[in-house]
Design a protein around this motif. Structure first.
Motif, PDB file in Angstrom:
ATOM      1  N   LYS A  29       0.558  -1.595  -0.080  1.00 47.20           N
ATOM      2  CA  LYS A  29      -0.047  -0.377  -0.674  1.00 47.20           C
ATOM      3  C   LYS A  29       0.563   1.439   0.110  1.00 47.20           C
ATOM      4  O   LYS A  29       0.060   2.241  -0.433  1.00 47.20           O
ATOM      5  N   GLY A  30       2.076   1.397   0.635  1.00 43.17           N
ATOM      6  CA  GLY A  30       3.173   2.809   0.189  1.00 43.17           C
ATOM      7  C   GLY A  30       3.884   2.123  -0.810  1.00 43.17           C
ATOM      8  O   GLY A  30       4.647   3.184  -1.098  1.00 43.17           O
ATOM      9  N   VAL A  31       3.290   1.699  -2.298  1.00 44.70           N
ATOM     10  CA  VAL A  31       3.929   2.073  -3.395  1.00 44.70           C
ATOM     11  C   VAL A  31       3.848   3.346  -4.105  1.00 44.70           C
ATOM     12  O   VAL A  31       5.316   3.440  -4.638  1.00 44.70           O
ATOM     13  N   MET A  32       3.179   4.291  -3.259  1.00 44.69           N
ATOM     14  CA  MET A  32       3.266   5.813  -4.175  1.00 44.69           C
ATOM     15  C   MET A  32       4.385   6.588  -3.065  1.00 44.69           C
ATOM     16  O   MET A  32       4.531   7.412  -3.970  1.00 44.69           O
ATOM     17  N   THR A  33       5.142   5.359  -2.493  1.00 46.03           N
ATOM     18  CA  THR A  33       6.271   6.105  -1.993  1.00 46.03           C
ATOM     19  C   THR A  33       7.413   6.045  -2.371  1.00 46.03           C
ATOM     20  O   THR A  33       8.265   6.167  -2.044  1.00 46.03           O
ATOM     21  N   VAL A  34       7.740   5.157  -3.258  1.00 41.39           N
ATOM     22  CA  VAL A  34       8.900   4.721  -3.374  1.00 41.39           C
ATOM     23  C   VAL A  34       9.707   5.654  -4.535  1.00 41.39           C
ATOM     24  O   VAL A  34      11.213   5.409  -3.768  1.00 41.39           O
ATOM     25  N   PRO A  35       9.383   6.637  -4.940  1.00 40.11           N
ATOM     26  CA  PRO A  35      10.116   7.158  -5.501  1.00 40.11           C
ATOM     27  C   PRO A  35      10.652   8.392  -4.513  1.00 40.11           C
ATOM     28  O   PRO A  35      12.153   8.330  -4.260  1.00 40.11           O
ATOM     29  N   ARG A  36      10.118   8.509  -3.321  1.00 41.94           N
ATOM     30  CA  ARG A  36      10.812   8.692  -1.442  1.00 41.94           C
ATOM     31  C   ARG A  36      11.675   8.235  -1.534  1.00 41.94           C
ATOM     32  O   ARG A  36      12.774   8.638  -1.043  1.00 41.94           O
ATOM     33  N   LEU A  37      11.736   7.157  -1.203  1.00 38.76           N
ATOM     34  CA  LEU A  37      12.026   5.995  -0.835  1.00 38.76           C
ATOM     35  C   LEU A  37      13.588   5.778  -1.269  1.00 38.76           C
ATOM     36  O   LEU A  37      14.759   5.632  -0.906  1.00 38.76           O
ATOM     37  N   ILE A  38      13.326   5.355  -2.481  1.00 42.60           N
ATOM     38  CA  ILE A  38      14.579   5.884  -3.459  1.00 42.60           C
ATOM     39  C   ILE A  38      15.628   6.798  -3.450  1.00 42.60           C
ATOM     40  O   ILE A  38      16.897   6.779  -2.817  1.00 42.60           O
ATOM     41  N   ALA A  39      14.866   7.810  -3.025  1.00 43.81           N
ATOM     42  CA  ALA A  39      16.011   9.387  -2.573  1.00 43.81           C
ATOM     43  C   ALA A  39      16.369   8.979  -1.028  1.00 43.81           C
ATOM     44  O   ALA A  39      17.820   9.197  -1.266  1.00 43.81           O
ATOM     45  N   ALA A  40      15.487   8.531  -0.689  1.00 42.13           N
ATOM     46  CA  ALA A  40      16.137   8.573   0.944  1.00 42.13           C
ATOM     47  C   ALA A  40      17.286   7.737   0.494  1.00 42.13           C
ATOM     48  O   ALA A  40      18.128   7.651   2.656  1.00 42.13           O
ATOM     49  N   LEU A  41      17.497   6.011   0.424  1.00 38.22           N
ATOM     50  CA  LEU A  41      18.888   5.770   0.103  1.00 38.22           C
ATOM     51  C   LEU A  41      19.895   6.343   0.262  1.00 38.22           C
ATOM     52  O   LEU A  41      21.279   5.647   0.639  1.00 38.22           O
ATOM     53  N   SER A  42      20.219   7.936   0.020  1.00 39.67           N
ATOM     54  CA  SER A  42      21.115   8.294  -0.177  1.00 39.67           C
ATOM     55  C   SER A  42      21.727   9.051   1.553  1.00 39.67           C
ATOM     56  O   SER A  42      22.558   9.225   1.664  1.00 39.67           O
ATOM     57  N   ASP A  43      20.460   8.666   2.234  1.00 39.03           N
ATOM     58  CA  ASP A  43      19.871   9.806   3.732  1.00 39.03           C
ATOM     59  C   ASP A  43      21.035   8.243   4.630  1.00 39.03           C
ATOM     60  O   ASP A  43      20.615   7.653   5.435  1.00 39.03           O
ATOM     61  N   ARG A  44      22.566   9.365   4.557  1.00 37.56           N
ATOM     62  CA  ARG A  44      23.629   7.696   5.567  1.00 37.56           C
ATOM     63  C   ARG A  44      23.971   8.649   6.646  1.00 37.56           C
ATOM     64  O   ARG A  44      25.287   8.370   7.489  1.00 37.56           O
ATOM     65  N   ALA A 100      16.488   1.655   6.719  1.00 40.87           N
ATOM     66  CA  ALA A 100      15.419   1.184   6.983  1.00 40.87           C
ATOM     67  C   ALA A 100      14.690   1.818   5.164  1.00 40.87           C
ATOM     68  O   ALA A 100      13.092   0.882   5.079  1.00 40.87           O
ATOM     69  N   ALA A 101      15.189   2.668   4.140  1.00 44.34           N
ATOM     70  CA  ALA A 101      14.089   2.855   3.373  1.00 44.34           C
ATOM     71  C   ALA A 101      14.083   1.455   2.589  1.00 44.34           C
ATOM     72  O   ALA A 101      13.501   0.912   1.549  1.00 44.34           O
ATOM     73  N   THR A 102      15.816   0.965   2.433  1.00 44.18           N
ATOM     74  CA  THR A 102      15.761  -0.637   2.251  1.00 44.18           C
ATOM     75  C   THR A 102      14.998  -1.478   2.224  1.00 44.18           C
ATOM     76  O   THR A 102      14.601  -2.466   1.291  1.00 44.18           O
ATOM     77  N   ILE A 103      14.606  -1.315   3.665  1.00 44.75           N
ATOM     78  CA  ILE A 103      13.974  -2.316   4.372  1.00 44.75           C
ATOM     79  C   ILE A 103      12.261  -2.339   4.055  1.00 44.75           C
ATOM     80  O   ILE A 103      11.268  -3.831   3.709  1.00 44.75           O
ATOM     81  N   ALA A 104      11.817  -0.801   3.814  1.00 40.00           N
ATOM     82  CA  ALA A 104      11.048  -0.377   3.404  1.00 40.00           C
ATOM     83  C   ALA A 104      10.707  -0.814   2.284  1.00 40.00           C
ATOM     84  O   ALA A 104       9.369  -1.853   1.906  1.00 40.00           O
ATOM     85  N   LEU A 105      11.630  -0.996   1.010  1.00 36.01           N
ATOM     86  CA  LEU A 105      11.275  -1.401  -0.125  1.00 36.01           C
ATOM     87  C   LEU A 105      11.514  -2.554   0.178  1.00 36.01           C
ATOM     88  O   LEU A 105      10.182  -3.328  -0.994  1.00 36.01           O
ATOM     89  N   ALA A 106      11.686  -3.673   0.320  1.00 36.17           N
ATOM     90  CA  ALA A 106      11.695  -4.570   0.245  1.00 36.17           C
ATOM     91  C   ALA A 106       9.416  -5.461   0.915  1.00 36.17           C
ATOM     92  O   ALA A 106       9.504  -6.473   0.336  1.00 36.17           O
TER      93      ALA A 106
END
Length: 71
Positions: free
Chosen positions: A32-47, A56-62
């Protein structure tokens, strides 16, 4: 989803824990969170800091599953 806009705003917070919490809540939404995928992809660089928003974004995408394929 009425909570998604709020979670997306939380992802912009200066507070790292708030960003992680938002991403984790999105992950709990599963597909149900599929519409957030672009933002989660951007969050992959938040380290920054001790708690990784990127992890956390990696886990959410999974948890979103195949719908997150663009990631």
């Amino acid at each position: 989803m009425t909570g998604v806009p709020h979670l997306l705003r939380m992802m912009k917070s200066k507070d790292q824990r708030t960003r992680v919490d938002a991403v984790e809540l999105i992950g709990k939404m599963g597909s149900k969170g599929v519409m957030t995928v672009p933002r989660l992809i951007a969050a992959l660089s938040d380290r920054k800091g001790t708690v990784s928003v990127a992890w956390a974004a990696t886990i959410a995408l999974a948890k979103i599953g195949p719908e997150a394929k663009p990631a």
